[in-house]
Every structure is written in C-alpha cells, then in structure tokens.
Write a protein that holds these residues in place. Structure first.
Motif, PDB file in Angstrom:
ATOM      1  N   GLY A   1       0.777  -1.224   0.000  1.00  0.00           N
ATOM      2  CA  GLY A   1       0.000   0.000   0.000  1.00  0.00           C
ATOM      3  C   GLY A   1       0.812   1.279   0.000  1.00  0.00           C
ATOM      4  O   GLY A   1       0.281   2.354   0.317  1.00  0.00           O
ATOM      5  N   PHE A   2       2.080   1.192  -0.381  1.00  0.00           N
ATOM      6  CA  PHE A   2       2.927   2.380  -0.460  1.00  0.00           C
ATOM      7  C   PHE A   2       2.885   2.947  -1.876  1.00  0.00           C
ATOM      8  O   PHE A   2       2.832   2.205  -2.855  1.00  0.00           O
ATOM      9  N   ARG A   3       2.947   4.266  -1.975  1.00  0.00           N
ATOM     10  CA  ARG A   3       2.910   4.908  -3.291  1.00  0.00           C
ATOM     11  C   ARG A   3       4.259   5.458  -3.729  1.00  0.00           C
ATOM     12  O   ARG A   3       4.438   5.819  -4.887  1.00  0.00           O
ATOM     13  N   SER A   4       5.213   5.536  -2.796  1.00  0.00           N
ATOM     14  CA  SER A   4       6.518   6.086  -3.140  1.00  0.00           C
ATOM     15  C   SER A   4       7.574   5.537  -2.198  1.00  0.00           C
ATOM     16  O   SER A   4       7.264   4.990  -1.128  1.00  0.00           O
ATOM     17  N   ILE A   5       8.855   5.726  -2.591  1.00  0.00           N
ATOM     18  CA  ILE A   5       9.971   5.308  -1.752  1.00  0.00           C
ATOM     19  C   ILE A   5      10.011   6.113  -0.464  1.00  0.00           C
ATOM     20  O   ILE A   5      10.352   5.598   0.602  1.00  0.00           O
ATOM     21  N   ASP A   6       9.647   7.382  -0.546  1.00  0.00           N
ATOM     22  CA  ASP A   6       9.692   8.246   0.633  1.00  0.00           C
ATOM     23  C   ASP A   6       8.787   7.746   1.751  1.00  0.00           C
ATOM     24  O   ASP A   6       9.057   7.989   2.933  1.00  0.00           O
ATOM     25  N   GLU A   7       7.699   7.061   1.398  1.00  0.00           N
ATOM     26  CA  GLU A   7       6.780   6.545   2.415  1.00  0.00           C
ATOM     27  C   GLU A   7       7.372   5.346   3.152  1.00  0.00           C
ATOM     28  O   GLU A   7       6.917   5.005   4.239  1.00  0.00           O
TER      29      GLU A   7
END
Length: 342
Positions: free
Chosen positions: A298-304
């Motif tokens: 459920g992550f949308r980016s590496i930053d998350e």
C-alpha cells in the motif's frame, strides 16, 4: 509507482545503484547497466597503487632524460601513454568516465580505492573534470601492524576525506568498513567533516590459506543476503543522526532485500554480487519486484517507506540493539532446544 529517490544531492529514478565492480569496466557494460534500469552506476575502482606506479614510471623517464640537452622538456612523454603506446590505467579510467557520463542518462560516480593521505586530491579533481556526478572514496585500510592505534586509523579516514573535499565541488561519499570499535562515532566524524554520504559497508576480501597447495590465495567471494544484517543494523541506528545520505551495500539479491534496507533508512541500495551472479538484466527483475512489494503493502513512493523501521529517535540505540540481541538468543533457544543436543 514513484521510485524516485535522492542520493548525495542527486535525483535518481530509483534507489537501485550498481556498485563498483567488473560490470563497469567498459562503456558497453555501463550502457547495459543503465539500460537494465539502475538509478546510478559507480565505475570500477581506480586503485591508489595504479596511480602511484604510473607516477613513479613517469618520474623515472623524466629523470633519465632531463639533463640530455636544454630542450629536453619538449619531449618528455605524456602521462597518458606509457612506453608501449597503450593508454595508462589513469587515462583509460578518465576516458571511460568522460564517455559514460555523456552517454547514459543516469549519474555516473567515480570510485577511488586507497589507504594513504596525499595523491587522492589531484585525481579526484580529474574525475570531476571528466564529468563524474560524484566520487566514492573506498578507503581500504587494514592496519597490519598490531601496534597501530585505532585512533590513527580513524584520523586517516577523516584527513583523506577533508583533502578531497577541499579540492572538488561535486559530492563525495565514503565507503566504510564495519571494523571500527565504534562505527557510529566514525560515521558521525565523517559526516561532520563534510561527507555527502556514507556507504555501509565495505567487504574486505581477505586472502586465505590453501592447506593442500601450501599457498596464500586471494579471497573473492560474492555476498549473500544473510550478510546484510550488519549494515542494515547500522543504517537503522544512523538514520536521522547524519546529514549526509546513507547507501546500503552487501547482501542484495532480491527486491525484498532492497525493501528491507529502505525500511531501515537507506537512501539507496547498491548491488554488484547479484548482477555478477545473474547478469545485469537481474536489475530489472529487482525493480519490478520492488514495485510489486510497494503496491502489495500500500505504499505509493519510496519516501513513504524509508526509515519506517529505523531505531526510533527517542530510543536508546545501545539498549535497542541489546534487546534485539537478547531476543535473537531467546528465539534460538526456543527453535533448537528440542533437538536434544547436549
């Protein structure tokens, strides 16, 4: 899915970096790595010994002829080509760096491998002039003299970094060994001295003894995923405590290994062994697996993801690591106590 990340002040299309290895010794190989999808390429290392050997050769040639006649300076041989007419290791490296930097669409990082002060600065500047996006200092120093104080080893690392930083304007990362009495304090010293990033950890390729042949043999062994626990632990401790980037290296075989490093707090994850073992196209498989993992969680980016499982800032890092050690021992007892070993 957004895989964009930042390393050493550079924007990378994804966090997977090809670390220094034989895979980057030619332009074709660098292009192949970029085409396979990596976010950046670290060129193979130029060794301090190679630079010094060629410097000594050129000095010997000059000293042989410098008193021949007044115009001798006009025919001193160029350092670009030794006597046989073949380009020197230094000129070959710079030429590859220059061509790679203008050919591929990902940052190309130069790598210097050495252990002594002096001699690094001139070549670091040459790397910058050739188009390197950054420089990785691989300070490979094993103090073989048992009388060498530990602080001397640490001070040498800091001085090498300072000398290089004073002579270049591009970012500089230091590839560290884990064999300091306090790796965390060493990391903080380098961070304070201006390191734009730290690469954790260098793997010493120790020679070994062949008992049958009665010889000392070079030790070259590709890394395995189980070796990632040590660098991952230190990245989890250092995340949030250094201003520079944190690069993970060692034990990267699958997408899950990359994900684990990112969760610990790494900005980028480097690999060479997996690409040597499976081929450069394996980079694409790792990245596809990473995207699948991000979507599944459920992550949308590496930053998350970055640093979600790092040591909490309010925690005592020593107690935190000690608790993990005790928990591992307890799990070991629970797992193996039924085997009946006495």
């Amino acid at each position: 899915m957004d895989l964009t990340t930042h390393y050493l002040g550079l924007t990378l299309r994804n966090p997977l970096v090809a670390s220094a290895s034989p895979l980057s010794v030619s332009l074709d190989r660098v292009v192949a790595l970029a085409d396979a999808g990596v976010g950046a390429v670290v060129l193979y290392s130029l060794f301090e010994e190679e630079v010094h050997r060629e410097e000594l050769r050129d000095v010997a040639i000059v000293e042989t002829h410098e008193h021949a006649f007044g115009e001798a300076m006009s025919y001193f041989p160029s350092t670009a080509r030794p006597m046989g007419g073949e380009p020197s290791a230094v000129s070959r490296y710079l030429r590859l760096l220059e061509r790679a930097a203008t050919t591929v669409d990902v940052p190309v990082i130069g790598s210097l491998n050495g252990s002594t002060e002096g001699g690094w600065t001139t070549f670091a500047r040459s790397m910058q002039d050739a188009g390197a996006a950054a420089i990785e200092l691989n300070i490979y120093f094993v103090p073989g003299d048992p009388h060498t104080p530990g602080r001397l080893v640490e001070d040498r690392h800091v001085e090498i970094l300072r000398e290089v930083k004073e002579n270049v304007s591009i970012p500089v990362a230091v590839k560290l060994s884990p064999h300091f009495s306090s790796p965390g304090e060493m990391a903080l010293r380098l961070d304070e001295a201006g390191a734009d990033g730290l690469v954790l950890f260098n793997r010493f390729l120790h020679p070994d003894v062949d008992a049958e042949r009665l010889t000392v043999e070079p030790g070259i062994v590709l890394s395995r995923p189980e070796e990632a626990r040590l660098p991952r632990s230190w990245i989890a401790i250092l995340h949030g405590h250094v201003t520079g980037s944190l690069a993970a290296t060692t034990g990267v075989e699958r997408a899950e290994d990359v994900a684990a490093y990112l969760l610990a707090g790494a900005d980028v994850v480097m690999t060479a062994s997996a690409l040597l073992r499976h081929g450069v196209q394996h980079a694409g498989a790792i990245l596809t697996g990473l995207e699948d993992w991000l979507a599944r969680k459920g992550f949308r980016s590496i930053d998350e993801v970055r640093g979600r499982l790092a040591v909490p800032p309010e925690a005592d890092p020593t107690a935190y690591e000690r608790a993990g050690y005790v928990a591992a021992l307890q799990r070991g007892r629970d797992t193996y106590s039924s085997l009946g070993i006495r």
